[in-house]
Design a protein around this motif. Structure first.
Motif, PDB file in Angstrom:
ATOM      1  N   TYR A  59      -7.767 -66.335 112.244  1.00 12.04           N
ATOM      2  CA  TYR A  59      -6.532 -65.570 112.375  1.00 12.04           C
ATOM      3  C   TYR A  59      -5.321 -66.379 113.138  1.00 12.04           C
ATOM      4  CZ  TYR A  59      -7.931 -64.786 117.343  1.00 12.04           C
ATOM      5  OH  TYR A  59      -8.221 -64.844 118.664  1.00 12.04           O
ATOM      6  N   ILE A  60      -4.205 -65.729 112.645  1.00  8.42           N
ATOM      7  CA  ILE A  60      -3.077 -66.400 113.412  1.00  8.42           C
ATOM      8  C   ILE A  60      -2.737 -65.871 114.806  1.00  8.42           C
ATOM      9  CG2 ILE A  60      -0.537 -66.794 113.110  1.00  8.42           C
ATOM     10  CD1 ILE A  60      -1.042 -66.635 110.129  1.00  8.42           C
ATOM     11  N   MET A  61      -2.409 -66.756 115.866  1.00 10.22           N
ATOM     12  CA  MET A  61      -2.075 -66.110 116.917  1.00 10.22           C
ATOM     13  C   MET A  61      -0.720 -66.852 117.244  1.00 10.22           C
ATOM     14  SD  MET A  61      -3.871 -66.666 120.762  1.00 10.22           S
ATOM     15  CE  MET A  61      -4.872 -65.398 120.614  1.00 10.22           C
ATOM     16  N   GLU A  62       0.338 -66.418 117.721  1.00  6.14           N
ATOM     17  CA  GLU A  62       1.770 -66.995 118.162  1.00  6.14           C
ATOM     18  C   GLU A  62       1.424 -67.442 119.774  1.00  6.14           C
ATOM     19  OE1 GLU A  62       5.288 -64.900 117.464  1.00  6.14           O
ATOM     20  OE2 GLU A  62       4.635 -64.623 115.124  1.00  6.14           O
ATOM     21  N   LYS A  63       1.772 -68.619 120.131  1.00  3.09           N
ATOM     22  CA  LYS A  63       1.649 -69.201 121.300  1.00  3.09           C
ATOM     23  C   LYS A  63       2.760 -70.267 121.379  1.00  3.09           C
ATOM     24  CE  LYS A  63      -1.669 -71.157 124.693  1.00  3.09           C
ATOM     25  NZ  LYS A  63      -3.057 -71.589 124.870  1.00  3.09           N
ATOM     26  N   ILE A  68      -0.456 -70.511 115.659  1.00  4.99           N
ATOM     27  CA  ILE A  68      -1.815 -71.228 115.530  1.00  4.99           C
ATOM     28  C   ILE A  68      -3.051 -70.641 115.003  1.00  4.99           C
ATOM     29  CG2 ILE A  68      -0.871 -72.951 117.264  1.00  4.99           C
ATOM     30  CD1 ILE A  68      -2.809 -71.485 119.262  1.00  4.99           C
ATOM     31  N   TYR A  69      -3.913 -71.450 114.479  1.00  2.00           N
ATOM     32  CA  TYR A  69      -4.970 -70.711 113.807  1.00  2.00           C
ATOM     33  C   TYR A  69      -6.225 -70.733 114.965  1.00  2.00           C
ATOM     34  CZ  TYR A  69      -3.220 -70.262 109.148  1.00  2.00           C
ATOM     35  OH  TYR A  69      -2.582 -69.715 107.971  1.00  2.00           O
ATOM     36  N   GLN A  70      -6.819 -69.537 115.002  1.00  2.00           N
ATOM     37  CA  GLN A  70      -7.918 -69.382 116.064  1.00  2.00           C
ATOM     38  C   GLN A  70      -9.272 -68.849 115.099  1.00  2.00           C
ATOM     39  OE1 GLN A  70      -8.225 -69.958 119.054  1.00  2.00           O
ATOM     40  NE2 GLN A  70      -6.184 -70.131 119.628  1.00  2.00           N
ATOM     41  N   GLU A  71     -10.292 -69.725 115.395  1.00  2.00           N
ATOM     42  CA  GLU A  71     -11.653 -69.033 114.507  1.00  2.00           C
ATOM     43  C   GLU A  71     -12.233 -68.114 115.540  1.00  2.00           C
ATOM     44  OE1 GLU A  71     -14.307 -72.074 113.930  1.00  2.00           O
ATOM     45  OE2 GLU A  71     -12.968 -73.326 112.377  1.00  2.00           O
ATOM     46  N   SER A  72     -12.884 -66.942 114.507  1.00  2.00           N
ATOM     47  CA  SER A  72     -13.321 -65.719 115.344  1.00  2.00           C
ATOM     48  C   SER A  72     -14.832 -65.462 114.472  1.00  2.00           C
ATOM     49  CB  SER A  72     -12.520 -64.782 115.123  1.00  2.00           C
ATOM     50  OG  SER A  72     -12.867 -63.419 115.432  1.00  2.00           O
ATOM     51  N   LYS A  73     -15.708 -65.112 115.212  1.00  2.00           N
ATOM     52  CA  LYS A  73     -16.777 -64.851 114.661  1.00  2.00           C
ATOM     53  C   LYS A  73     -16.840 -63.128 114.294  1.00  2.00           C
ATOM     54  CE  LYS A  73     -19.607 -67.681 117.423  1.00  2.00           C
ATOM     55  NZ  LYS A  73     -21.109 -67.548 118.566  1.00  2.00           N
ATOM     56  N   TYR A 161      -3.646 -61.911 115.144  1.00  2.00           N
ATOM     57  CA  TYR A 161      -3.829 -61.451 116.395  1.00  2.00           C
ATOM     58  C   TYR A 161      -3.327 -60.079 116.753  1.00  2.00           C
ATOM     59  CZ  TYR A 161      -4.828 -61.378 121.512  1.00  2.00           C
ATOM     60  OH  TYR A 161      -5.298 -61.096 122.818  1.00  2.00           O
ATOM     61  N   ALA A 162      -4.153 -58.906 117.016  1.00  2.00           N
ATOM     62  CA  ALA A 162      -3.463 -57.762 117.283  1.00  2.00           C
ATOM     63  C   ALA A 162      -4.171 -57.003 118.267  1.00  2.00           C
ATOM     64  CB  ALA A 162      -3.182 -57.222 115.930  1.00  2.00           C
ATOM     65  N   PRO A 163      -4.410 -57.110 119.379  1.00  2.00           N
ATOM     66  CA  PRO A 163      -5.424 -56.443 120.263  1.00  2.00           C
ATOM     67  C   PRO A 163      -4.839 -55.090 120.502  1.00  2.00           C
ATOM     68  CG  PRO A 163      -3.944 -58.031 121.723  1.00  2.00           C
ATOM     69  CD  PRO A 163      -3.662 -58.277 120.102  1.00  2.00           C
ATOM     70  N   ARG A 168     -12.821 -53.656 116.925  1.00  2.00           N
ATOM     71  CA  ARG A 168     -13.872 -54.462 117.293  1.00  2.00           C
ATOM     72  C   ARG A 168     -13.556 -55.884 117.458  1.00  2.00           C
ATOM     73  NH1 ARG A 168     -17.968 -57.057 115.087  1.00  2.00           N
ATOM     74  NH2 ARG A 168     -17.278 -56.959 113.006  1.00  2.00           N
ATOM     75  N   LEU A 169     -12.727 -56.407 116.622  1.00  2.00           N
ATOM     76  CA  LEU A 169     -12.344 -57.718 116.409  1.00  2.00           C
ATOM     77  C   LEU A 169     -10.831 -57.742 116.931  1.00  2.00           C
ATOM     78  CD1 LEU A 169     -13.484 -58.636 112.776  1.00  2.00           C
ATOM     79  CD2 LEU A 169     -14.843 -59.239 114.769  1.00  2.00           C
ATOM     80  N   PRO A 170     -10.574 -59.178 117.539  1.00  2.00           N
ATOM     81  CA  PRO A 170      -9.214 -59.239 118.074  1.00  2.00           C
ATOM     82  C   PRO A 170      -7.989 -59.308 117.149  1.00  2.00           C
ATOM     83  CG  PRO A 170     -10.183 -61.269 118.109  1.00  2.00           C
ATOM     84  CD  PRO A 170     -11.295 -60.456 117.636  1.00  2.00           C
ATOM     85  N   PHE A 171      -8.324 -59.298 115.834  1.00  2.00           N
ATOM     86  CA  PHE A 171      -7.287 -59.435 114.735  1.00  2.00           C
ATOM     87  C   PHE A 171      -7.335 -58.267 113.765  1.00  2.00           C
ATOM     88  CE2 PHE A 171     -11.067 -61.478 113.120  1.00  2.00           C
ATOM     89  CZ  PHE A 171     -11.084 -61.144 111.816  1.00  2.00           C
ATOM     90  N   VAL A 172      -6.260 -58.012 112.949  1.00  2.00           N
ATOM     91  CA  VAL A 172      -6.239 -57.225 111.797  1.00  2.00           C
ATOM     92  C   VAL A 172      -5.775 -58.163 110.724  1.00  2.00           C
ATOM     93  CG1 VAL A 172      -6.198 -55.009 113.070  1.00  2.00           C
ATOM     94  CG2 VAL A 172      -4.008 -56.209 112.260  1.00  2.00           C
TER      95      VAL A 172
END
Length: 262
Positions: A59-63, A68-73, A161-163, A168-172
């Motif tokens: 998923y994409i996270m702005e930092k 940037i891309y982050q991997e997620s299980k 990324y959308a907390p 359940r997951l940190p993204f949508v």
């Protein structure tokens, strides 16, 4: 057993290898995934603690103003418990598990893959990655088609990324549509849809982004007042309607908020 062979195997040289073969590579959320894990022994006997399967995405996270891309299980499945593999020995382990309902769809930049991790005791773990294609669940597919029938074109589908959604997951996964008919081209910049699929229905978070018009429109845009977020819950009965009925429902909803003024 050669000391040097043991040392090499612990570093991953001449160690056990793993290869996961899926019975098919295309799925819908909620489908049963089946396949076989093949393990081939290396140059020395090795103890394997377990074999885990991970359904992965990114998923994409702005930092720092960068995307940037982050991997997620998405989920983890314990396929095999502890065993020992002898030199050059081959073992096969069939498996099956369900793909979670919140698995993102393979559209746009979204990728989904199954990662196999062979946990080798006192050694470097062996891994295998198998990309899969995730088609829309029939209910989501029906809504995507209905929105297209309202006069919109899918422009992008990203996992972000959308907390604040508290899922359940940190993204949508966001589906971004732009108008392609006169009815909405002068009123809207875009609409975005986020789905929350459940066993008995579907929740749709619909964001309507209106065009800025004049000074008041500019002010709305600066204050983010040009965006309206609406949540719609659809039951099984709602989703069993034909696409024309669903398109009518969404067209009325979008029109209502497209014409709303601050």
């Amino acid at each position: 057993m050669s000391f040097f062979k043991r040392i090499a195997a612990s570093m991953g040289v001449g160690g056990a290898e793993v290869d996961t073969v899926l019975d098919k590579s295309t799925f819908c959320p909620g489908d049963l995934i089946t396949g076989t894990i093949h393990v081939r022994g290396g140059s020395v006997k090795q103890d394997i603690d377990d074999i885990d399967l991970y359904v992965m995405t990114r998923y994409i996270m702005e930092k720092d103003d960068q995307r940037i891309y982050q991997e997620s299980k998405i989920t983890t499945f314990r396929a095999v418990n502890r065993f020992t593999i002898l030199p050059r020995e081959e073992k096969s382990f069939p498996f099956q598990f369900r793909l979670p309902l919140d698995t993102p769809i393979s559209l746009g930049s979204c990728m989904v893959w199954i990662k196999t991790n062979l946990d080798i005791k006192h050694g470097l773990d062996a891994q295998d990655n198998d990309q899969i294609q995730v088609r829309p669940h029939p209910w989501i597919d029906k809504i995507l088609n209905a929105v297209s029938d309202c006069g919109f074109r899918l422009r992008e589908a990203d996992c972000e990324y959308a907390p604040y959604f508290r899922r359940r997951l940190p993204f949508v996964q966001e589906f971004e549509f732009v108008p392609n008919t006169r009815k909405y081209q002068n009123k809207l910049d875009e609409i975005e849809l986020v789905f929350h699929l459940e066993e008995n229905g579907l929740e749709v978070a619909l964001e309507v982004d209106r065009k800025a018009r004049g000074v008041s429109g500019w002010l709305e845009e600066q204050l983010n007042l040009d965006e309206t977020l609406v949540r719609v819950r659809l039951s099984r009965d709602d989703l069993n309607q034909n696409e024309k009925e669903l398109a009518k429902k969404f067209d009325e909803l979008i029109s209502q908020h497209a014409n709303r003024r601050f």
